[in-house]
Write a protein that holds these residues in place. Sequence first.
Motif, PDB file in Angstrom:
ATOM      1  N   PHE A   4       0.831  -1.199   0.000  1.00  0.00           N
ATOM      2  CA  PHE A   4       0.000   0.000   0.000  1.00  0.00           C
ATOM      3  C   PHE A   4       0.865   1.247   0.000  1.00  0.00           C
ATOM      4  N   LEU A   5       0.246   2.328  -0.436  1.00  0.00           N
ATOM      5  CA  LEU A   5       0.896   3.636  -0.439  1.00  0.00           C
ATOM      6  C   LEU A   5      -0.092   4.665   0.081  1.00  0.00           C
ATOM      7  N   VAL A   6       0.412   5.644   0.812  1.00  0.00           N
ATOM      8  CA  VAL A   6      -0.439   6.769   1.161  1.00  0.00           C
ATOM      9  C   VAL A   6      -0.480   7.694  -0.052  1.00  0.00           C
ATOM     10  N   LYS A   7      -1.602   8.374  -0.236  1.00  0.00           N
ATOM     11  CA  LYS A   7      -1.800   9.162  -1.454  1.00  0.00           C
ATOM     12  C   LYS A   7      -0.827  10.324  -1.586  1.00  0.00           C
ATOM     13  N   ASP A   8      -0.310  10.816  -0.474  1.00  0.00           N
ATOM     14  CA  ASP A   8       0.603  11.957  -0.564  1.00  0.00           C
ATOM     15  C   ASP A   8       2.063  11.509  -0.588  1.00  0.00           C
ATOM     16  N   THR A   9       2.284  10.248  -1.000  1.00  0.00           N
ATOM     17  CA  THR A   9       3.654   9.746  -1.098  1.00  0.00           C
ATOM     18  C   THR A   9       4.460  10.570  -2.097  1.00  0.00           C
ATOM     19  N   GLU A  10       5.754  10.610  -1.913  1.00  0.00           N
ATOM     20  CA  GLU A  10       6.625  11.358  -2.818  1.00  0.00           C
ATOM     21  C   GLU A  10       6.628  10.701  -4.204  1.00  0.00           C
ATOM     22  N   PRO A  11       6.739  11.494  -5.255  1.00  0.00           N
ATOM     23  CA  PRO A  11       6.738  10.931  -6.617  1.00  0.00           C
ATOM     24  C   PRO A  11       7.765   9.821  -6.813  1.00  0.00           C
ATOM     25  N   ASP A  12       8.975  10.002  -6.319  1.00  0.00           N
ATOM     26  CA  ASP A  12      10.012   8.984  -6.484  1.00  0.00           C
ATOM     27  C   ASP A  12       9.621   7.677  -5.802  1.00  0.00           C
ATOM     28  N   GLU A  13       8.936   7.789  -4.670  1.00  0.00           N
ATOM     29  CA  GLU A  13       8.509   6.598  -3.942  1.00  0.00           C
ATOM     30  C   GLU A  13       7.420   5.860  -4.709  1.00  0.00           C
ATOM     31  N   LEU A  14       6.517   6.600  -5.331  1.00  0.00           N
ATOM     32  CA  LEU A  14       5.472   5.970  -6.138  1.00  0.00           C
ATOM     33  C   LEU A  14       6.087   5.200  -7.302  1.00  0.00           C
ATOM     34  N   LEU A  15       7.043   5.808  -7.984  1.00  0.00           N
ATOM     35  CA  LEU A  15       7.693   5.143  -9.107  1.00  0.00           C
ATOM     36  C   LEU A  15       8.467   3.916  -8.643  1.00  0.00           C
ATOM     37  N   ARG A  16       9.150   4.052  -7.529  1.00  0.00           N
ATOM     38  CA  ARG A  16       9.888   2.909  -6.977  1.00  0.00           C
ATOM     39  C   ARG A  16       8.928   1.774  -6.639  1.00  0.00           C
ATOM     40  N   ALA A  17       7.768   2.141  -6.098  1.00  0.00           N
ATOM     41  CA  ALA A  17       6.788   1.134  -5.711  1.00  0.00           C
ATOM     42  C   ALA A  17       6.263   0.362  -6.915  1.00  0.00           C
ATOM     43  N   VAL A  18       5.931   1.064  -7.969  1.00  0.00           N
ATOM     44  CA  VAL A  18       5.418   0.414  -9.172  1.00  0.00           C
ATOM     45  C   VAL A  18       6.454  -0.557  -9.727  1.00  0.00           C
ATOM     46  N   ARG A  19       7.685  -0.118  -9.795  1.00  0.00           N
ATOM     47  CA  ARG A  19       8.747  -0.985 -10.329  1.00  0.00           C
ATOM     48  C   ARG A  19       9.033  -2.147  -9.386  1.00  0.00           C
ATOM     49  N   ALA A  20       8.914  -1.910  -8.084  1.00  0.00           N
ATOM     50  CA  ALA A  20       9.212  -2.958  -7.105  1.00  0.00           C
ATOM     51  C   ALA A  20       8.223  -4.112  -7.185  1.00  0.00           C
ATOM     52  N   VAL A  21       6.939  -3.810  -7.274  1.00  0.00           N
ATOM     53  CA  VAL A  21       5.959  -4.897  -7.285  1.00  0.00           C
ATOM     54  C   VAL A  21       6.049  -5.700  -8.573  1.00  0.00           C
ATOM     55  N   VAL A  22       6.407  -5.053  -9.678  1.00  0.00           N
ATOM     56  CA  VAL A  22       6.584  -5.783 -10.934  1.00  0.00           C
ATOM     57  C   VAL A  22       7.790  -6.715 -10.831  1.00  0.00           C
ATOM     58  N   ALA A  23       8.793  -6.304 -10.078  1.00  0.00           N
ATOM     59  CA  ALA A  23       9.996  -7.115  -9.895  1.00  0.00           C
ATOM     60  C   ALA A  23       9.778  -8.251  -8.902  1.00  0.00           C
ATOM     61  N   GLY A  24       8.586  -8.288  -8.289  1.00  0.00           N
ATOM     62  CA  GLY A  24       8.287  -9.360  -7.346  1.00  0.00           C
ATOM     63  C   GLY A  24       8.462  -8.983  -5.895  1.00  0.00           C
ATOM     64  N   ASP A  25       8.800  -7.731  -5.633  1.00  0.00           N
ATOM     65  CA  ASP A  25       8.937  -7.272  -4.252  1.00  0.00           C
ATOM     66  C   ASP A  25       7.617  -6.678  -3.778  1.00  0.00           C
ATOM     67  N   ALA A  26       7.458  -6.631  -2.467  1.00  0.00           N
ATOM     68  CA  ALA A  26       6.282  -5.992  -1.901  1.00  0.00           C
ATOM     69  C   ALA A  26       6.693  -4.672  -1.280  1.00  0.00           C
ATOM     70  N   LEU A  27       5.721  -3.827  -1.024  1.00  0.00           N
ATOM     71  CA  LEU A  27       6.019  -2.532  -0.400  1.00  0.00           C
ATOM     72  C   LEU A  27       6.102  -2.741   1.101  1.00  0.00           C
ATOM     73  N   LEU A  28       7.214  -3.279   1.536  1.00  0.00           N
ATOM     74  CA  LEU A  28       7.351  -3.709   2.918  1.00  0.00           C
ATOM     75  C   LEU A  28       8.560  -3.060   3.573  1.00  0.00           C
ATOM     76  N   SER A  29       8.524  -1.761   3.709  1.00  0.00           N
ATOM     77  CA  SER A  29       9.590  -1.080   4.422  1.00  0.00           C
ATOM     78  C   SER A  29       9.490  -1.471   5.887  1.00  0.00           C
ATOM     79  N   PRO A  30      10.603  -1.423   6.618  1.00  0.00           N
ATOM     80  CA  PRO A  30      10.569  -1.814   8.027  1.00  0.00           C
ATOM     81  C   PRO A  30       9.849  -0.796   8.905  1.00  0.00           C
ATOM     82  N   GLY A  31       9.093   0.105   8.312  1.00  0.00           N
ATOM     83  CA  GLY A  31       8.398   1.129   9.079  1.00  0.00           C
ATOM     84  C   GLY A  31       6.913   0.922   9.130  1.00  0.00           C
TER      85      GLY A  31
END
Length: 220
Positions: free
Chosen positions: A103-130
């Motif tokens: 998941f992403l919060v809607k006010d996420t930074e643009p770079d984070e949104l792009l990283r997220a899209v590429r990450a899930v396609v690569a098989g990673d989840a949006l699982l920061s340790p936070g």
Amino acid sequence: MIRVLLADDQSLVRAGFRALLDAQPDIEVAGEAADGEEAVRAIRELRPDVVLMDIRMPALDGLAATRRVTGDEGLRDVKVVMLTTFELDEYVFEAIRSGASGFLVKDTEPDELLRAVRAVVAGDALLSPGVTRRLIAEFAARSKEPAAGALSRLTEREREVMALVGIGLSNEEIARRLVVSPLTAKTHVSRTMVKLGARDRAQLVVLAYESGLVRPGWLG
């Protein structure tokens, strides 16, 4: 080319995401939807790689729409990322448990949104340790069907790797912790997912909590 579907009832949100995503050389917006019903229809028709799904929409909310998508074997390769206004939205855990890749919060930074899209396609989840770990830890206790029996399918090393995934470590961090190569760590993660029937890394985290392998607050 990564194909993205935008599902949000706010046209300004969709327009902003579209402008950002379409400006990338490796990403394109395949379509848009203003409610959950429309999103499910569009996903079945367009077969995008990633869906950015608002959790609250009219007609059919994002949670119900996600369940329809992740429950359709023909859409198994479609990755759903939930969009929420609040970091600790109580429905986000259920969405991840239902197969969303994060998941992403809607006010996420643009770079984070792009990283997220590429990450899930690569098989990673949006699982920061936070935020994600805190959310899963808070709501994992709501699980009604413990998955402890599933751990019997894993080797001792695979259980160790699963626990480290559960606290939010990346493959590189797992490799350093276990003193193995990143490729070996990735292989262990992949085998564990296959054995447990986990759709992606996000579900592996949920299973780690539900099985009792990881407890809220545990840092390894």
